[in-house]
Design a protein around this motif. Structure first.
Motif, PDB file in Angstrom:
ATOM      1  N   ALA A   1       0.827  -1.199   0.000  1.00 27.86           N
ATOM      2  CA  ALA A   1       0.000   0.000   0.000  1.00 27.86           C
ATOM      3  C   ALA A   1       0.866   1.255   0.000  1.00 27.86           C
ATOM      4  CB  ALA A   1      -0.924  -0.013   1.217  1.00 27.86           C
ATOM      5  N   GLU A   2       1.983   1.214   0.720  1.00 30.51           N
ATOM      6  CA  GLU A   2       2.860   2.386   0.803  1.00 30.51           C
ATOM      7  C   GLU A   2       3.462   2.720  -0.556  1.00 30.51           C
ATOM      8  OE1 GLU A   2       2.246   0.630   4.711  1.00 30.51           O
ATOM      9  OE2 GLU A   2       2.958  -0.253   2.817  1.00 30.51           O
ATOM     10  N   GLN A   3       3.951   1.704  -1.252  1.00 24.66           N
ATOM     11  CA  GLN A   3       4.547   1.948  -2.574  1.00 24.66           C
ATOM     12  C   GLN A   3       3.494   2.479  -3.550  1.00 24.66           C
ATOM     13  OE1 GLN A   3       7.660   1.966  -3.546  1.00 24.66           O
ATOM     14  NE2 GLN A   3       8.765   0.080  -3.088  1.00 24.66           N
ATOM     15  N   VAL A   4       2.339   1.838  -3.572  1.00 21.85           N
ATOM     16  CA  VAL A   4       1.302   2.251  -4.521  1.00 21.85           C
ATOM     17  C   VAL A   4       0.792   3.647  -4.185  1.00 21.85           C
ATOM     18  CG1 VAL A   4      -1.021   1.740  -5.374  1.00 21.85           C
ATOM     19  CG2 VAL A   4       0.659  -0.108  -5.127  1.00 21.85           C
ATOM     20  N   ALA A   5       0.595   3.929  -2.892  1.00 22.01           N
ATOM     21  CA  ALA A   5       0.150   5.267  -2.500  1.00 22.01           C
ATOM     22  C   ALA A   5       1.155   6.332  -2.927  1.00 22.01           C
ATOM     23  CB  ALA A   5      -0.086   5.323  -0.993  1.00 22.01           C
ATOM     24  N   GLY A   6       2.443   6.033  -2.770  1.00 25.59           N
ATOM     25  CA  GLY A   6       3.464   6.981  -3.196  1.00 25.59           C
ATOM     26  C   GLY A   6       3.430   7.239  -4.693  1.00 25.59           C
ATOM     27  N   LEU A   7       3.226   6.182  -5.467  1.00 20.17           N
ATOM     28  CA  LEU A   7       3.140   6.346  -6.917  1.00 20.17           C
ATOM     29  C   LEU A   7       1.903   7.147  -7.319  1.00 20.17           C
ATOM     30  CD1 LEU A   7       4.367   2.808  -7.936  1.00 20.17           C
ATOM     31  CD2 LEU A   7       5.361   4.959  -8.751  1.00 20.17           C
ATOM     32  N   LEU A   8       0.792   6.910  -6.624  1.00 21.97           N
ATOM     33  CA  LEU A   8      -0.425   7.664  -6.931  1.00 21.97           C
ATOM     34  C   LEU A   8      -0.287   9.132  -6.541  1.00 21.97           C
ATOM     35  CD1 LEU A   8      -3.100   5.063  -5.799  1.00 21.97           C
ATOM     36  CD2 LEU A   8      -2.537   5.727  -8.147  1.00 21.97           C
ATOM     37  N   GLU A   9       0.477   9.401  -5.490  1.00 22.31           N
ATOM     38  CA  GLU A   9       0.707  10.798  -5.105  1.00 22.31           C
ATOM     39  C   GLU A   9       1.507  11.526  -6.183  1.00 22.31           C
ATOM     40  OE1 GLU A   9       2.792  13.334  -1.454  1.00 22.31           O
ATOM     41  OE2 GLU A   9       2.441  11.176  -1.247  1.00 22.31           O
TER      42      GLU A   9
ATOM     43  N   ALA B   1      -7.828 -10.234  -8.304  1.00 23.25           N
ATOM     44  CA  ALA B   1      -8.783  -9.929  -7.237  1.00 23.25           C
ATOM     45  C   ALA B   1      -8.106  -9.816  -5.877  1.00 23.25           C
ATOM     46  CB  ALA B   1      -9.882 -10.984  -7.208  1.00 23.25           C
ATOM     47  N   GLY B   2      -7.105 -10.649  -5.613  1.00 19.22           N
ATOM     48  CA  GLY B   2      -6.419 -10.587  -4.329  1.00 19.22           C
ATOM     49  C   GLY B   2      -5.719  -9.264  -4.115  1.00 19.22           C
ATOM     50  N   VAL B   3      -5.193  -8.686  -5.173  1.00 18.50           N
ATOM     51  CA  VAL B   3      -4.544  -7.377  -5.088  1.00 18.50           C
ATOM     52  C   VAL B   3      -5.593  -6.305  -4.787  1.00 18.50           C
ATOM     53  CG1 VAL B   3      -3.334  -5.600  -6.423  1.00 18.50           C
ATOM     54  CG2 VAL B   3      -2.584  -7.988  -6.527  1.00 18.50           C
ATOM     55  N   ALA B   4      -6.756  -6.407  -5.422  1.00 14.41           N
ATOM     56  CA  ALA B   4      -7.825  -5.434  -5.172  1.00 14.41           C
ATOM     57  C   ALA B   4      -8.212  -5.427  -3.697  1.00 14.41           C
ATOM     58  CB  ALA B   4      -9.031  -5.747  -6.045  1.00 14.41           C
ATOM     59  N   ALA B   5      -8.288  -6.610  -3.094  1.00 17.28           N
ATOM     60  CA  ALA B   5      -8.632  -6.691  -1.683  1.00 17.28           C
ATOM     61  C   ALA B   5      -7.523  -6.117  -0.812  1.00 17.28           C
ATOM     62  CB  ALA B   5      -8.920  -8.140  -1.308  1.00 17.28           C
ATOM     63  N   ALA B   6      -6.271  -6.408  -1.157  1.00 17.93           N
ATOM     64  CA  ALA B   6      -5.138  -5.968  -0.346  1.00 17.93           C
ATOM     65  C   ALA B   6      -4.958  -4.454  -0.393  1.00 17.93           C
ATOM     66  CB  ALA B   6      -3.862  -6.664  -0.810  1.00 17.93           C
ATOM     67  N   LEU B   7      -5.318  -3.828  -1.508  1.00 19.05           N
ATOM     68  CA  LEU B   7      -5.091  -2.395  -1.693  1.00 19.05           C
ATOM     69  C   LEU B   7      -6.370  -1.574  -1.595  1.00 19.05           C
ATOM     70  CD1 LEU B   7      -2.539  -2.402  -4.677  1.00 19.05           C
ATOM     71  CD2 LEU B   7      -2.060  -2.295  -2.224  1.00 19.05           C
TER      72      LEU B   7
END
Length: 210
Positions: free
Chosen positions: A51-59, A70-76
């Motif tokens: 979540a930290e890496q993806v949030a940083g990229l989205l920022e 689907a498992g990634v969708a649940a995790a994030l």
């Protein structure tokens, strides 16, 4: 197409000034890519996406899509609404045509749940399988091949490479190996690929042109 390998399983792919980030996980430095048009997370294990890496990229790249099973969708779910993809599906974003292959992570042990895993084929050139022995069923120009994992046996890896028969391969997913182990596994990759193709070893931050 420029492919830059970061630590472990993370790649940054660049085409016409746009970037695609694949598997920004916990074993990888913070991915500070700008100009990104999408992120792909092949499965939910934290060495492939956090979540930290993806949030940083989205920022840094607001509004870009994140693709994963689907498992990634649940995790994030608390970070982003993941565009869920699975075997046989395709997406186009910027200069990237993405096709997705496979559905399940390779078995680690009977006591460990098998999670969703979907590999990604980028522009019909570069294939990143995540954590599974996936053959996309079409010629592969450049193959990002895992070399060290709890689920990986080097003989199975060699058989898989022989089946896919990529023109070029480069090792990824190396963080679980010592330098000696990495060199030994890479030699086995060369044994299979180099009679007809090429193996390129990239240190984190190094690139190849595909």
């Amino acid at each position: 197409m420029l492919v830059t390998k970061l630590e472990h399983a993370c790649l940054v792919v660049e085409e016409d000034g746009a970037r695609l980030v694949i598997d920004p996980g916990a074993f990888t430095r913070p991915v500070e890519a700008t100009g990104a048009v999408a992120v792909v997370v092949t499965h939910e294990h934290p060495d492939h996406g956090t979540a930290e890496q993806v949030a940083g990229l989205l920022e840094r790249n607001p509004g870009i899509p994140v693709f994963g099973p689907a498992g990634v969708a649940a995790a994030l779910a608390q970070v982003v609404d993941v565009d869920v993809v699975t075997d046989g599906e395709a997406r186009s974003v910027g200069p990237f045509r993405l096709t997705f292959h496979g559905t399940r992570h390779q078995l680690i042990h009977s006591s460990v749940p098998v999670v969703d895993n979907t590999g990604v084929f980028v522009n019909g050139v570069l294939f990143h399988p995540g954590d599974a022995y996936i053959d996309p069923g079409v010629p592969v120009e450049v193959f990002a091949t895992p070399v060290g994992a709890p689920w990986l046996r080097v003989g199975d890896l060699m058989d898989h490479l022989a089946s896919v028969a990529p023109r070029r391969a480069f090792p990824i997913h190396e963080a679980t190996l010592s330098d000696i182990g990495f060199a030994g596994h890479t030699d086995r990759i060369r044994q299979v690929v180099e009679p007809a193709g090429e193996v390129v070893v990239l240190a984190p931050g190094e690139s190849l042109t595909a």
